[in-house]
Design a protein around this motif. Structure first.
Motif, PDB file in Angstrom:
ATOM      1  N   UNK A   1       4.279 -54.174 -13.330  1.00  0.00           N
ATOM      2  CA  UNK A   1       3.460 -55.350 -13.013  1.00  0.00           C
ATOM      3  C   UNK A   1       4.285 -56.626 -13.003  1.00  0.00           C
ATOM      4  N   UNK A   2       5.322 -56.685 -13.846  1.00  0.00           N
ATOM      5  CA  UNK A   2       6.187 -57.858 -13.852  1.00  0.00           C
ATOM      6  C   UNK A   2       6.916 -57.979 -12.521  1.00  0.00           C
ATOM      7  N   UNK A   3       7.450 -56.869 -12.033  1.00  0.00           N
ATOM      8  CA  UNK A   3       8.121 -56.884 -10.743  1.00  0.00           C
ATOM      9  C   UNK A   3       7.185 -57.265  -9.614  1.00  0.00           C
ATOM     10  N   UNK A   4       5.970 -56.777  -9.679  1.00  0.00           N
ATOM     11  CA  UNK A   4       4.997 -57.088  -8.627  1.00  0.00           C
ATOM     12  C   UNK A   4       4.629 -58.567  -8.650  1.00  0.00           C
ATOM     13  N   UNK A   5       4.535 -59.151  -9.833  1.00  0.00           N
ATOM     14  CA  UNK A   5       4.233 -60.588  -9.917  1.00  0.00           C
ATOM     15  C   UNK A   5       5.376 -61.412  -9.338  1.00  0.00           C
ATOM     16  N   UNK A   6       6.600 -61.025  -9.667  1.00  0.00           N
ATOM     17  CA  UNK A   6       7.754 -61.750  -9.123  1.00  0.00           C
ATOM     18  C   UNK A   6       7.800 -61.598  -7.606  1.00  0.00           C
ATOM     19  N   UNK A   7       7.580 -60.375  -7.132  1.00  0.00           N
ATOM     20  CA  UNK A   7       7.642 -60.124  -5.691  1.00  0.00           C
ATOM     21  C   UNK A   7       6.615 -60.973  -4.939  1.00  0.00           C
TER      22      UNK A   7
END
Length: 276
Positions: free
Chosen positions: A227-233
Motif C-alpha cells: 500500500x505504501x508503494x501504491x500511495x507513492x505511485x
C-alpha cells in the motif's frame, strides 16, 4: 511455495567478492564495491544501495552481494555503494546524502577504465536504500540552497525500488513504527534557512523526477507494505512520472533482495529490463 525470508535469513546473505574496492572518502563506510561481468563491455550499470533502516544494526553492503553476483553473471556491472548511516559519525543529514551523491558521481571517473556504459544505468535500492536510490535519481531537482545539492549530477533515468521508504513526510509514522527512525535522524532538524526538512531529503517532494520508476513490494512485507508503494505511485503519476508497481507473491521484505528467492524471477527481470 517457499517460506518467506526472515531477518536472520537476510543477514546471512552474501555473494562473491567484488573485482574492486573503491574508496571515495576518509570514513570507513565511504567506499564502493565494483562487480564486473565477463567480456570486454561496454557493460550496463546497476547502482546498488542497501537498506537496513538507515542504521548499522541491520547489515549493509554485504547482503547486497547476493544480487550483485547474480546481476554480474548475466552481464551487468554493479556499483555496490556503502554510505554513512544516521548512527555513524558524519551520517544522517547531510552526510548520508552527500555520500550517496559522491558515490554515484564517482562512476564518471571509472567508466572508461572498466568499460561502463553510463547511458544504460539503473539505480536499485532496498528499503532505506530504496529511499536513497529514488533520491539519487531526483538530485537534479534539489534546491540550490541544500547542503546536498551538487552541480550536474549523474543522470539516473531508471529506478527499481525494492520495498522502498521514499515518502519521508507522509509515511513518517510508518517509518517510525517499522524502522524506529525519526524525522530528525533521517532529514535533520528545521532551521531558519531550512524550515522544511523534507524538501531536499524526500523523493516524494521532488516529483516529478522524470525517471521511470518500478516499485516492488513483497506480499507479506510489513516494513514497507504494498500500500505504501501504491500511495507513492499515485502521487508520482499525478505529477507526471511513469511508475509501475509489482507485488512479489509469498514474499517478505527480505525476499526482495535475495537472488536465491523465488522473487528473483521478477526482481532480476525488472532490473535487466531497465537496462535495455
Amino acid at each position: 511455495m517457499a517460506a518467506a525470508m526472515t531477518l536472520q535469513d537476510y543477514l546471512s546473505l552474501d555473494g562473491r567478492a567484488p573485482e574492486k574496492h573503491i574508496v571515495y572518502g576518509a570514513a570507513p563506510s565511504q567506499f564502493v564495491e565494483l562487480f564486473l561481468p565477463e567480456g570486454p563491455g561496454p557493460h550496463p550499470v546497476v547502482v546498488l544501495l542497501h537498506g537496513g533502516c538507515w542504521t548499522v544494526d541491520f547489515g549493509g553492503i554485504r547482503q547486497m552481494r547476493s544480487m550483485a553476483s547474480a546481476l554480474a553473471a548475466v552481464g551487468a556491472a554493479v556499483w555496490n555503494v556503502e554510505y554513512r548511516r544516521y548512527d555513524e559519525e558524519g551520517g544522517g543529514y547531510p552526510g548520508m546524502y552527500q555520500d550517496v551523491a559522491s558515490a554515484v558521481d564517482l562512476l564518471r571517473e571509472h567508466a572508461a577504465e572498466h568499460a561502463l556504459d553510463l547511458s544504460r544505468i539503473v539505480a536499485v535500492g532496498h528499503s532505506a536504500g530504496g529511499h536513497l536510490a529514488q533520491w539519487a535519481a531526483s538530485r537534479h531537482k534539489l534546491p540550490s540552497w541544500s547542503a546536498t545539492w551538487t552541480q550536474d549530477p549523474l543522470p539516473l533515468p531508471q529506478v527499481v525500488s525494492l520495498g522502498g521508504l521514499a515518502d519521508l513526510r507522509n509515511e513518517a509514522g510508518l517509518i517510525c513504527t517499522s524502522c524506529e527512525r525519526t524525522t530528525p535522524q533521517l532529514a535533520g532538524v528545521p532551521t531558519a534557512d531550512r524550515p522544511d526538512v523534507f524538501l531536499d531529503t524526500s523523493p516524494a517532494e521532488l516529483l516529478p523526477c522524470n525517471a521511470h520508476t518500478v516499485l516492488i513490494h513483497g506480499e507479506f512485507d510489513e516494513i514497507s507494505p504494498l500500500a505504501m508503494g501504491e500511495r507513492y505511485a499515485a502521487r508520482a503519476r499525478a505529477a507526471g512520472d511513469e511508475v509501475e508497481v509489482f507485488m512479489l507473491p509469498g514474499a517478505s521484505h527480505y525476499d526482495e533482495v535475495s537472488a536465491d528467492s523465488p522473487s528473483w524471477a521478477i526482481v532480476g527481470r525488472e532490473i535487466m529490463r531497465a537496462l535495455e
